[in-house]
Enzyme design. Structure first.
Site, PDB file in Angstrom:
ATOM      1  N   CYS A   1       4.305  -4.625   6.077  1.00  0.00           N
ATOM      2  CA  CYS A   1       3.687  -4.414   4.772  1.00  0.00           C
ATOM      3  C   CYS A   1       4.734  -3.902   3.782  1.00  0.00           C
ATOM      4  O   CYS A   1       5.838  -3.529   4.169  1.00  0.00           O
ATOM      5  CB  CYS A   1       2.548  -3.406   4.872  1.00  0.00           C
ATOM      6  SG  CYS A   1       1.053  -4.066   5.636  1.00  0.00           S
TER       7      CYS A   1
ATOM      8  N   HIS B   1       0.812  -1.216   0.000  1.00  0.00           N
ATOM      9  CA  HIS B   1       0.000   0.000   0.000  1.00  0.00           C
ATOM     10  C   HIS B   1       0.845   1.265   0.000  1.00  0.00           C
ATOM     11  O   HIS B   1       2.071   1.235   0.193  1.00  0.00           O
ATOM     12  CB  HIS B   1      -0.933   0.000   1.209  1.00  0.00           C
ATOM     13  CG  HIS B   1      -0.227   0.027   2.540  1.00  0.00           C
ATOM     14  ND1 HIS B   1       0.253   1.183   3.118  1.00  0.00           N
ATOM     15  CD2 HIS B   1       0.057  -0.970   3.413  1.00  0.00           C
ATOM     16  CE1 HIS B   1       0.790   0.907   4.288  1.00  0.00           C
ATOM     17  NE2 HIS B   1       0.700  -0.397   4.496  1.00  0.00           N
TER      18      HIS B   1
END
Length: 325
Positions: free
Chosen positions: A271, A253
């Protein structure tokens, strides 16, 4: 990892949530797809969703080209009631998408072969079913069908489960992204073209999962809360252009930290972070459920049931998971 609004899971401020939380993925409830993880909730459109948990259906039974029609039992098994398929009718998916069937109850080991016989995949492909221990479900509640190698773009597939459940889907163009945490870069191979994108991955001790993950869904806005993954008050905010990779909470992201560290250093909570200069949005816009993201150079390979980790097993290991093997 985090808790958000809608899409299940994300690791949080650029963190793939506590990767330690486990590797078997389990789609939320009976949704074979929801690879949620970082306790995040998708807020915006959640476009690109795989239809996880919305389609009732089942899968083919064998491993062959244009799978032969399995011999159905004289009476459809009651165990097929409550079955759900992760792919919506008419959907277009990426080359890595497995067909995942989940059940609202445990299928006893003695009945699994009969269940597989009532699952049929019609496509020009060699593939097999395999029973998976989903991260959020019990053993015997999930069975996946996967080709020997990635689906060929353009393949038309029909899935039938018992009597009355049918799904048709198409395999779209190929997109396979390889993230190298050592060089802080991602190589994206799409329909014959290749490009390199700078990234920042999990910091030491919060390493991004190694291995192959398949996009389950995506959302333009996801709320991530570090408290849901054991990171205290490290973060609690919305993150944008979030591509969902594992149930335990790994996302790829947009992360403001990537503006400084992408291409140079790994600083996230697990992430994979992309810059806010349009890099994250560009990748988000082109990704569809079923696209492949493989991480190399990291630690601890993601579990088969932690999202769609099916490709982390060899073909021999995969086939051995079938009750008909």
């Amino acid at each position: 990892m985090t808790t958000g609004t809608g899409s299940t899971g994300s690791w949080g401020a650029g963190g793939a949530g506590r990767r330690r939380l486990g590797r078997a993925w389990g789609a939320a409830a009976v949704c074979a797809l929801a690879l949620a993880g970082c306790s995040a909730r998708a807020v915006a459109d959640g476009s690109g969703g795989t239809g996880a948990g919305v389609d009732a259906g089942a899968k083919p039974a064998v491993t062959t080209t244009v799978n032969p029609t399995p011999k159905p039992t004289s009476t459809p098994l009651k165990s097929l009631a409550g079955a759900r398929v992760n792919i919506a009718d008419g959907q277009t998916v990426g080359v890595g998408m497995p067909i995942s069937v989940t059940f609202d109850h445990v299928i006893p080991a003695a009945e699994r072969a009969d269940v597989e016989r009532q699952l049929k995949v019609s496509a020009d492909v060699e593939g097999s079913w395999s029973w998976i221990k989903d991260r959020n479900l019990l053993d015997g509640q999930r069975v996946d069908f996967r080709p020997r190698t990635y689906w060929k773009p353009g393949t038309a597939v029909t899935v039938r489960a018992g009597a009355g459940i049918t799904r048709h889907f198409t395999v779209g163009r190929s997109l396979v992204a390889t993230v190298d945490v050592r060089t802080h870069s991602m190589t994206v191979e799409k329909a014959g073209s290749t490009r390199r994108v700078p990234i920042t991955a999990g910091a030491p001790g919060m390493d991004t999962w190694n291995g192959t993950m398949v996009v389950s869904d995506k959302a333009t806005k996801v709320f991530m809360n570090s408290q849901t993954v054991g990171y205290g008050d490290a973060y609690a905010d919305y993150y944008y252009y979030a591509v969902h990779l594992t149930t335990s909470g790994t996302y790829l992201h947009q992360n403001p930290k990537a503006n400084t560290y992408a291409g140079h250093q790994n600083v996230t909570h697990g992430c994979i972070g992309l810059a806010t200069d349009g890099t994250a949005k560009s990748f988000y816009d082109e990704v569809i459920p079923g696209d492949v993201v493989t991480v190399v150079g990291s630690k601890d390979t993601v579990a088969v049931g932690n999202g769609y980790g099916d490709w982390n097993l060899s073909w021999e290991q995969w086939r051995a998971g079938s009750a008909l093997a």
